[in-house]
Scaffold this active site. Sequence first.
Site, PDB file in Angstrom:
ATOM      1  N   ARG A  71       0.893  -1.048   0.106  1.00 61.45           N
ATOM      2  CA  ARG A  71      -0.136  -0.002   0.078  1.00 61.45           C
ATOM      3  C   ARG A  71       0.839   1.327   0.045  1.00 61.45           C
ATOM      4  NH1 ARG A  71      -3.871  -0.143   4.893  1.00 61.45           N
ATOM      5  NH2 ARG A  71      -5.123  -1.518   3.739  1.00 61.45           N
ATOM      6  N   ARG A 140      -1.984   6.391   9.805  1.00 51.30           N
ATOM      7  CA  ARG A 140      -1.878   5.961   8.394  1.00 51.30           C
ATOM      8  C   ARG A 140      -1.734   7.010   7.429  1.00 51.30           C
ATOM      9  NH1 ARG A 140      -3.914   0.740   8.471  1.00 51.30           N
ATOM     10  NH2 ARG A 140      -3.343  -0.419  10.295  1.00 51.30           N
ATOM     11  N   LYS A 208      -4.103   0.881  15.034  1.00 57.95           N
ATOM     12  CA  LYS A 208      -3.895   2.036  13.918  1.00 57.95           C
ATOM     13  C   LYS A 208      -4.482   3.135  14.251  1.00 57.95           C
ATOM     14  CE  LYS A 208      -6.364  -0.891  11.099  1.00 57.95           C
ATOM     15  NZ  LYS A 208      -7.277  -1.556  10.254  1.00 57.95           N
ATOM     16  N   LYS A 210      -6.020   7.003  12.225  1.00 56.51           N
ATOM     17  CA  LYS A 210      -6.596   7.629  10.983  1.00 56.51           C
ATOM     18  C   LYS A 210      -6.829   9.016  11.254  1.00 56.51           C
ATOM     19  CE  LYS A 210      -7.616   3.113   9.134  1.00 56.51           C
ATOM     20  NZ  LYS A 210      -8.987   2.216   8.311  1.00 56.51           N
ATOM     21  N   CYS A 430     -15.043  -3.467  -0.706  1.00 60.20           N
ATOM     22  CA  CYS A 430     -13.878  -3.603  -0.276  1.00 60.20           C
ATOM     23  C   CYS A 430     -13.269  -4.731  -1.153  1.00 60.20           C
ATOM     24  CB  CYS A 430     -13.612  -4.148   1.318  1.00 60.20           C
ATOM     25  SG  CYS A 430     -14.332  -5.843   1.616  1.00 60.20           S
ATOM     26  N   CYS A 436      -7.586 -10.788   0.490  1.00 60.23           N
ATOM     27  CA  CYS A 436      -7.730 -10.444   1.796  1.00 60.23           C
ATOM     28  C   CYS A 436      -7.958 -11.763   2.928  1.00 60.23           C
ATOM     29  CB  CYS A 436      -9.069  -9.531   1.996  1.00 60.23           C
ATOM     30  SG  CYS A 436      -9.158  -9.078   3.826  1.00 60.23           S
ATOM     31  N   CYS A 475     -16.348  -8.820   5.125  1.00 55.83           N
ATOM     32  CA  CYS A 475     -16.169  -9.090   6.673  1.00 55.83           C
ATOM     33  C   CYS A 475     -16.649  -7.924   7.582  1.00 55.83           C
ATOM     34  CB  CYS A 475     -14.804  -9.548   7.083  1.00 55.83           C
ATOM     35  SG  CYS A 475     -13.812  -8.395   7.348  1.00 55.83           S
ATOM     36  N   CYS A 479     -13.940  -1.878   5.835  1.00 58.77           N
ATOM     37  CA  CYS A 479     -12.942  -1.149   4.984  1.00 58.77           C
ATOM     38  C   CYS A 479     -13.638  -0.259   3.752  1.00 58.77           C
ATOM     39  CB  CYS A 479     -11.935  -2.123   4.277  1.00 58.77           C
ATOM     40  SG  CYS A 479     -11.069  -3.139   5.601  1.00 58.77           S
TER      41      CYS A 479
HETATM   42 FE1  SRM Z   1      -9.023  -2.072   6.080  1.00 54.70          FE
HETATM   43  C1  SRM Z   1      -7.597  -4.815   7.589  1.00 54.70           C
HETATM   44  C2  SRM Z   1      -8.226  -3.194   3.204  1.00 54.70           C
HETATM   45  C3  SRM Z   1      -9.798   1.080   4.532  1.00 54.70           C
HETATM   46  C4  SRM Z   1     -10.803  -1.238   8.756  1.00 54.70           C
HETATM   47  N1  SRM Z   1      -7.968  -3.579   5.460  1.00 54.70           N
HETATM   48  C5  SRM Z   1      -7.796  -4.629   6.382  1.00 54.70           C
HETATM   49  C6  SRM Z   1      -6.707  -5.484   5.328  1.00 54.70           C
HETATM   50  C7  SRM Z   1      -5.252  -5.004   5.421  1.00 54.70           C
HETATM   51  C8  SRM Z   1      -6.750  -7.196   5.840  1.00 54.70           C
HETATM   52  C9  SRM Z   1      -5.658  -7.458   6.896  1.00 54.70           C
HETATM   53  O1  SRM Z   1      -5.687  -6.896   7.893  1.00 54.70           O
HETATM   54  O2  SRM Z   1      -5.042  -8.564   6.418  1.00 54.70           O
HETATM   55  C10 SRM Z   1      -7.517  -5.418   4.046  1.00 54.70           C
HETATM   56  C11 SRM Z   1      -6.609  -5.811   2.920  1.00 54.70           C
HETATM   57  C12 SRM Z   1      -7.307  -6.312   1.673  1.00 54.70           C
HETATM   58  C13 SRM Z   1      -6.727  -6.600   0.464  1.00 54.70           C
HETATM   59  O3  SRM Z   1      -6.482  -7.681   0.018  1.00 54.70           O
HETATM   60  O4  SRM Z   1      -6.351  -5.558  -0.236  1.00 54.70           O
HETATM   61  C14 SRM Z   1      -7.764  -3.976   4.156  1.00 54.70           C
HETATM   62  N2  SRM Z   1      -8.936  -1.362   4.220  1.00 54.70           N
HETATM   63  C15 SRM Z   1      -8.526  -1.968   2.872  1.00 54.70           C
HETATM   64  C16 SRM Z   1      -8.675  -1.074   1.665  1.00 54.70           C
HETATM   65  C17 SRM Z   1      -7.837  -1.404   0.679  1.00 54.70           C
HETATM   66  C18 SRM Z   1     -10.240  -1.268   1.328  1.00 54.70           C
HETATM   67  C19 SRM Z   1     -10.722  -0.680   0.277  1.00 54.70           C
HETATM   68  O5  SRM Z   1     -11.680  -1.261  -0.450  1.00 54.70           O
HETATM   69  O6  SRM Z   1     -10.134   0.339  -0.388  1.00 54.70           O
HETATM   70  C20 SRM Z   1      -8.646   0.416   2.383  1.00 54.70           C
HETATM   71  C21 SRM Z   1      -7.355   0.953   2.558  1.00 54.70           C
HETATM   72  C22 SRM Z   1      -7.282   2.290   2.886  1.00 54.70           C
HETATM   73  C23 SRM Z   1      -5.857   2.721   2.766  1.00 54.70           C
HETATM   74  O7  SRM Z   1      -5.439   3.208   1.886  1.00 54.70           O
HETATM   75  O8  SRM Z   1      -5.146   2.849   3.747  1.00 54.70           O
HETATM   76  C24 SRM Z   1      -9.236   0.236   3.740  1.00 54.70           C
HETATM   77  N3  SRM Z   1     -10.060  -0.436   6.518  1.00 54.70           N
HETATM   78  C25 SRM Z   1     -10.390   0.687   5.808  1.00 54.70           C
HETATM   79  C26 SRM Z   1     -11.523   1.501   6.354  1.00 54.70           C
HETATM   80  C27 SRM Z   1     -12.062   2.827   5.871  1.00 54.70           C
HETATM   81  C28 SRM Z   1     -11.212   3.956   6.113  1.00 54.70           C
HETATM   82  O9  SRM Z   1     -10.482   4.079   6.855  1.00 54.70           O
HETATM   83  O10 SRM Z   1     -11.832   5.101   5.651  1.00 54.70           O
HETATM   84  C29 SRM Z   1     -11.662   0.822   7.422  1.00 54.70           C
HETATM   85  C30 SRM Z   1     -12.939   1.542   8.519  1.00 54.70           C
HETATM   86  C31 SRM Z   1     -12.481   2.559   9.356  1.00 54.70           C
HETATM   87  C32 SRM Z   1     -11.815   2.138  10.492  1.00 54.70           C
HETATM   88  O11 SRM Z   1     -10.589   2.000  10.557  1.00 54.70           O
HETATM   89  O12 SRM Z   1     -12.225   1.937  11.658  1.00 54.70           O
HETATM   90  C33 SRM Z   1     -11.018  -0.041   7.873  1.00 54.70           C
HETATM   91  N4  SRM Z   1      -9.339  -2.870   7.814  1.00 54.70           N
HETATM   92  C34 SRM Z   1      -9.773  -2.243   8.881  1.00 54.70           C
HETATM   93  C35 SRM Z   1      -9.993  -3.203  10.120  1.00 54.70           C
HETATM   94  C36 SRM Z   1     -10.642  -2.933  11.438  1.00 54.70           C
HETATM   95  C37 SRM Z   1     -10.106  -1.977  12.279  1.00 54.70           C
HETATM   96  C38 SRM Z   1     -10.673  -1.882  13.414  1.00 54.70           C
HETATM   97  O13 SRM Z   1     -10.761  -1.149  14.173  1.00 54.70           O
HETATM   98  O14 SRM Z   1     -11.288  -3.112  14.080  1.00 54.70           O
HETATM   99  C39 SRM Z   1      -9.091  -4.167   9.589  1.00 54.70           C
HETATM  100  C40 SRM Z   1      -8.704  -5.474  10.338  1.00 54.70           C
HETATM  101  C41 SRM Z   1      -7.564  -5.105  11.577  1.00 54.70           C
HETATM  102  O15 SRM Z   1      -7.118  -3.866  11.469  1.00 54.70           O
HETATM  103  O16 SRM Z   1      -7.256  -5.925  12.330  1.00 54.70           O
HETATM  104  C42 SRM Z   1      -8.803  -4.081   8.305  1.00 54.70           C
HETATM  105 FE1  SF4 Z   2     -10.879  -7.528   3.897  1.00 56.81          FE
HETATM  106 FE2  SF4 Z   2     -12.819  -7.310   5.779  1.00 56.81          FE
HETATM  107 FE3  SF4 Z   2     -11.698  -5.255   4.950  1.00 56.81          FE
HETATM  108 FE4  SF4 Z   2     -13.038  -6.436   3.146  1.00 56.81          FE
HETATM  109  S1  SF4 Z   2     -13.672  -5.347   5.259  1.00 56.81           S
HETATM  110  S2  SF4 Z   2     -10.827  -5.915   3.076  1.00 56.81           S
HETATM  111  S3  SF4 Z   2     -12.789  -8.765   3.922  1.00 56.81           S
HETATM  112  S4  SF4 Z   2     -10.861  -6.927   6.180  1.00 56.81           S
END
Ligand code: SRM
Ligand code: SF4
Length: 575
Positions: A71, A140, A208, A210, A430, A436, A475, A479
């Site tokens: 990323r 981030r 994390k 943000k 997502c 993922c 899930c 995201c």
């Molecule tokens: Fe996310 C984890 C993809 C925005 C909440 N996110 C992941 C991972 C890295 C899976 C992992 O940990 O193994 C995913 C990778 C999937 C893949 O194959 O690419 C992933 N997140 C993404 C992206 C690519 C989704 C998208 O459709 O674009 C976004 C990348 C953003 C970036 O450039 O930095 C992405 N993730 C978000 C957002 C939205 C936002 O920030 O605006 C959220 C919800 C907001 C938040 O953070 O509360 C989000 N991602 C999570 C979480 C849950 C965090 C939590 O507080 O519980 C995880 C899981 C974790 O961190 O354990 C996670």
């Molecule tokens: Fe993976 Fe869940 Fe984030 Fe989708 S919402 S990219 S399944 S961690």
Amino acid sequence: MSETQTAPVNKNEVLKQNDPTLSGALATTLADTALDHFSADDEQFMKFHGIYQQDDRDLRKTGKKYMMMIRGRIPGGVMTAPQWITFDDLATQYGNNTLRVTTRQSIQFHGVLKSGLRALIKKINESLLSTLAACGDVNRNVTASPTPAYTKAREQVYADSVRVMEALAPQTPSYHSIWIEGVQLKLDEPANKDFVDPLYGRTYLPRKFKVSFVIPPVNDMDIFTNDLGFIAVVENDQLIGYNLAVGGGLGRSHNNVQTYPRIADVVGFFRPEHLIDVAKAVLTIHRDFGDRTNRKHARLKYVVEERGVVWMTAEINRRTNNVLSGVRRYEFTSTGDLYGWHRAVDGKMFLTLFVETGRIKDVTGHAQKTALRQVAEKFPGVEFRLSGNQNVILANIPDSDRAGITALLASHGVKVDQQASVLHAASMACPSMPTCGLGLAESERMLPALIDRIEKLGGELGLGGEEIIIRSTGCPNGCARPYMAEIAFVGKAPGRYQLWLGGNAAGTRLNRVFKETVKDPEIEAELRPLFARWKNERVATERFGDFCSRVILPEAQAAAAAAAAANPAPAPSTS
Ligand code: SRM
Ligand code: SF4
């Protein structure tokens, strides 16, 4: 460390404590060509360097095929044309030939083998971007409203987002050593042996963090979902300060009510000169009070929820010499992007291109990846801006280039007008499968076809052309920010989704779960009666999300309460 902490810290905390340089054995494993993947401990360190170790889930039945997701850290989502060309080359050479625009204005490479990892990261750095801190228990990518149409103050807001990104960047020497020099950091040298990050300390953040900036009335970064949000206050095109939003976050787990999405509280206003102090104050409150025993309870939102907004505001004031004053008036009206050609406030033109589920690729009749690359090559002054809605904005374009860019895109099947139907244009998914590791159900690969089905249903009911914000995730982590959508599908198991309803167009209201599990083929049957009622009972032009929030969800809640009263749970045994 939280002052209330009594349980032992979690495993990630021990890893950070033992190696605050975050170098692990990354360079050694990189150099060992016999290995196709990194150790479990190194997987955790790699995240701070912007890398996730994944495996192709489509191939799991025949064994694990390791591959990496990388990323970029692209503050405000702004890239030059040469940087775009670099990223395009890297996706072709080392990745799966796609560029994935993320919901936080970045680009992800998928499918990169370990053998290509160092070259890819080195070249990103040579293009003057980075991957450091794109993931990990640190701040981030800092996001900022990308659209150049509304106010001249956007440039100041963007500059502020870069300042915050720089002020909150971790300082570890290991990133340069591993990825640029290609050598393991020498931990026996005093500077490295005694390294402690000046801002983050030895163990960084509990989780994390943000940060985002928006400029009302457009909430295109879903500001209330961030740990730290800056809402610009603009008067006569001048930035006069920011309203401060703290404690947002969406991640939750199925069947764990201790985890929940939360929208941020707006706690005060401050002048731009205090920006870095305020950013550091909020970040260090997370560092000092976040839960380091349980990663599911470690985000700042739980600190704000449990200690209270009054405590949080007082603590920010204590750390900043009382810079907060009363919240200034603000209003949000939309979260979407301005598709097509528009004039920017500086007189130049810009073009917003819809990217379905954020995936830039070439398919028959629609070669979006090639088209964008050629724009970057032939129009080197074009600025590429990634939007928080997974789209691409081409900015800084003189009138004289507009026709040429339109024609070039058209020659690859990329339209600039009527690029997508209203439902597609307002959707996000997502990635989930096959990259993922946390995905429970399909998301990116299933949403476009599901939207076609929902569109057909709307057409049958005379609702064609009505915008509904629809988002899906594989899930509950959230995201694609599903908990802000009017309709959200949150993966539970293959082909099964939780159905959430009731978000709004301004991104200021959380939706609620309406149905615990819906099987994919039954989605139309579930939505049909809701759409029919919306059509017949809506007030004026009331949107679907607002109708659900006003009528459907309260009714569902009342029905659930009545059912619970009719069948009370047995009293717990006292013996
Ligand atoms: Fe996310 C984890 C993809 C925005 C909440 N996110 C992941 C991972 C890295 C899976 C992992 O940990 O193994 C995913 C990778 C999937 C893949 O194959 O690419 C992933 N997140 C993404 C992206 C690519 C989704 C998208 O459709 O674009 C976004 C990348 C953003 C970036 O450039 O930095 C992405 N993730 C978000 C957002 C939205 C936002 O920030 O605006 C959220 C919800 C907001 C938040 O953070 O509360 C989000 N991602 C999570 C979480 C849950 C965090 C939590 O507080 O519980 C995880 C899981 C974790 O961190 O354990 C996670
Ligand atoms: Fe993976 Fe869940 Fe984030 Fe989708 S919402 S990219 S399944 S961690």
